[in-house]
Structures are given as structure tokens and as C-alpha cells.
Design a protein around this motif. Structure first.
Motif, short mmCIF file in Angstrom:
data_model
loop_
_atom_site.label_atom_id
_atom_site.label_comp_id
_atom_site.label_asym_id
_atom_site.label_seq_id
_atom_site.Cartn_x
_atom_site.Cartn_y
_atom_site.Cartn_z
N TYR A 177 0.82 -1.21 0.00
CA TYR A 177 0.00 0.00 0.00
C TYR A 177 0.86 1.25 0.00
N ILE A 178 0.26 2.31 -0.53
CA ILE A 178 0.87 3.63 -0.51
C ILE A 178 0.09 4.44 0.52
N PRO A 179 0.72 4.78 1.64
CA PRO A 179 0.00 5.50 2.69
C PRO A 179 -0.36 6.92 2.27
N ARG A 180 -1.41 7.38 2.88
CA ARG A 180 -1.78 8.79 2.76
C ARG A 180 -1.39 9.44 4.09
N ASP A 181 -2.21 9.29 5.12
CA ASP A 181 -1.94 9.89 6.43
C ASP A 181 -1.65 8.86 7.52
N TRP A 182 -1.90 7.58 7.23
CA TRP A 182 -1.81 6.55 8.27
C TRP A 182 -1.02 5.34 7.81
N LEU A 183 -0.38 4.69 8.79
CA LEU A 183 0.28 3.39 8.62
C LEU A 183 -0.43 2.39 9.51
N VAL A 184 -0.53 1.15 9.06
CA VAL A 184 -1.08 0.12 9.95
C VAL A 184 0.02 -0.26 10.93
N GLU A 185 -0.34 -0.40 12.19
CA GLU A 185 0.63 -0.83 13.21
C GLU A 185 0.83 -2.33 13.04
N SER A 186 2.09 -2.76 12.91
CA SER A 186 2.38 -4.13 12.48
C SER A 186 1.96 -5.21 13.48
N LYS A 187 2.05 -4.96 14.77
CA LYS A 187 1.62 -5.98 15.73
C LYS A 187 0.12 -6.22 15.60
N SER A 188 -0.65 -5.16 15.46
CA SER A 188 -2.09 -5.33 15.31
C SER A 188 -2.42 -6.06 14.01
N LEU A 189 -1.64 -5.80 12.95
CA LEU A 189 -1.85 -6.52 11.69
C LEU A 189 -1.55 -8.00 11.86
N LYS A 190 -0.46 -8.32 12.55
CA LYS A 190 -0.12 -9.73 12.78
C LYS A 190 -1.22 -10.45 13.57
N LEU A 191 -1.72 -9.79 14.60
CA LEU A 191 -2.80 -10.39 15.39
C LEU A 191 -4.07 -10.55 14.54
N PHE A 192 -4.36 -9.56 13.72
CA PHE A 192 -5.51 -9.64 12.83
C PHE A 192 -5.37 -10.82 11.87
N LEU A 193 -4.21 -10.93 11.23
CA LEU A 193 -4.01 -12.02 10.27
C LEU A 193 -4.07 -13.39 10.94
N THR A 194 -3.50 -13.51 12.13
CA THR A 194 -3.55 -14.82 12.80
C THR A 194 -4.93 -15.13 13.35
N SER A 195 -5.81 -14.13 13.46
CA SER A 195 -7.16 -14.39 13.94
C SER A 195 -7.97 -15.20 12.92
N PHE A 196 -7.48 -15.31 11.70
CA PHE A 196 -8.15 -16.13 10.69
C PHE A 196 -7.87 -17.62 10.89
N ARG A 197 -6.92 -17.95 11.75
CA ARG A 197 -6.49 -19.33 11.93
C ARG A 197 -7.64 -20.28 12.27
#
Length: 154
Positions: A67-87
Motif C-alpha cells: 500500500y501507498i499510505p496517505r496519512d496513516w500506517l497500519v501498526e504491524s503488531k495489530s496486523l499480525k494479530l488480525f491475520l492470525t485471527s483467521f487461523r
């Protein structure tokens, strides 16, 4: 050098339980210190897992998010937790892929986002799912996702 404001985060630096589902996962964002500068952020999840909603069998994918950010970046720990929640989440490949992308777009309002989900075969057929918000902006280097198409023994 710019310093990223992390004062509003609830997960980074904390012990956080694994979310039971993608709906329960809290995606967080931080201000982009270089707003106005076009650059690509890439996250690669080579061991993504979810469950087949029909059989309950595990499905595996190599997911690449650019992605190309505009004003925000996703915080990586929250992204990791989000992705693993699909398990333990039952959903078809297409639904997992598009749900991840749309959740990130809703959170970040990026200038551009694409997702490539390279699902490993089950039943002899790999299913790859690709989506992006629109054409890539001019003047930004966007590398190939680097995941070879499935070739089996060929």
C-alpha cells in the motif's frame, strides 16, 4: 528525523491475547511521518492460515499486501494479530482475501492498496486471489510480489 506517535496504541508493547475471530481483532494505525511522500509499504505473510468453511480443514496462503499510505500506517503488531485471527475462522479464500483488503482500506484510507493471496492447493487446485483499489499511481516504484505461480511437479 521524524518520530512516529504511538501514544494511542493499545497493543504494542503489551501482552495481548490472540483474537478469537477477525471481527474481534483490533487493527490499529499510527500517523504516517512522511505524509505527502509517495512510497510503498509491503507486508508479507507466507504462513497465513484459515479454515475451509465446509470441511473445517486448514487452508494455507502466502499473502502479500502493498500500500501507498496517505496519512496513516497500519501498526504491524495489530496486523499480525488480525491475520492470525483467521487461523480458526471458516471462510472461502476469496472472502478472506477481500475482507483483509477492505478492512485495511477502511482503517487507513491509503492512496493505493493491493493484495495478492497465493493459496496452496487443496483438492488439486490452487486458488490465487488478487485485488487492488485502482491503478497504481505514477512515479512510485512498485515491485513484483515475487511469488511464483504454482507449478506442481511441472
Amino acid at each position: 528525523m521524524a518520530k512516529t506517535d504511538v501514544s494511542g496504541l493499545s497493543q504494542l508493547g503489551q501482552a495481548v491475547a490472540q483474537p478469537a475471530s477477525p471481527e474481534e481483532a483490533a487493527l490499529e494505525k499510527v500517523p504516517a511521518s512522511h505524509a505527502g511522500t509517495k512510497y510503498v509499504v509491503r507486508f508479507t505473510a507466507p504462513e497465513f492460515t484459515s479454515l475451509c468453511p465446509m470441511t473445517g480443514q486448514p487452508d494455507f496462503a502466502h499473502i502479500v499486501i502493498d500500500y501507498i499510505p496517505r496519512d496513516w500506517l497500519v501498526e504491524s503488531k495489530s496486523l499480525k494479530l488480525f491475520l492470525t485471527s483467521f487461523r480458526n475462522h471458516g471462510a472461502f479464500h476469496e472472502d478472506c482475501t477481500i475482507d483483509i483488503a477492505k478492512r485495511l482500506v477502511a482503517l487507513l484510507d491509503p492512496e493505493w492498496l493491493r493484495i495478492g493471496a497465493y493459496w496452496y492447493p487443496r483438492g488439486g487446485i490452487p486458488i490465487d486471489v488478487f485485488w487492488q483499489t485502482g491503478p497504481a499511481p505514477d512515479g512510485v516504484w512498485i515491485p513484483d510480489q515475487g511469488v511464483a505461480p504454482y507449478r506442481g511437479r511441472g
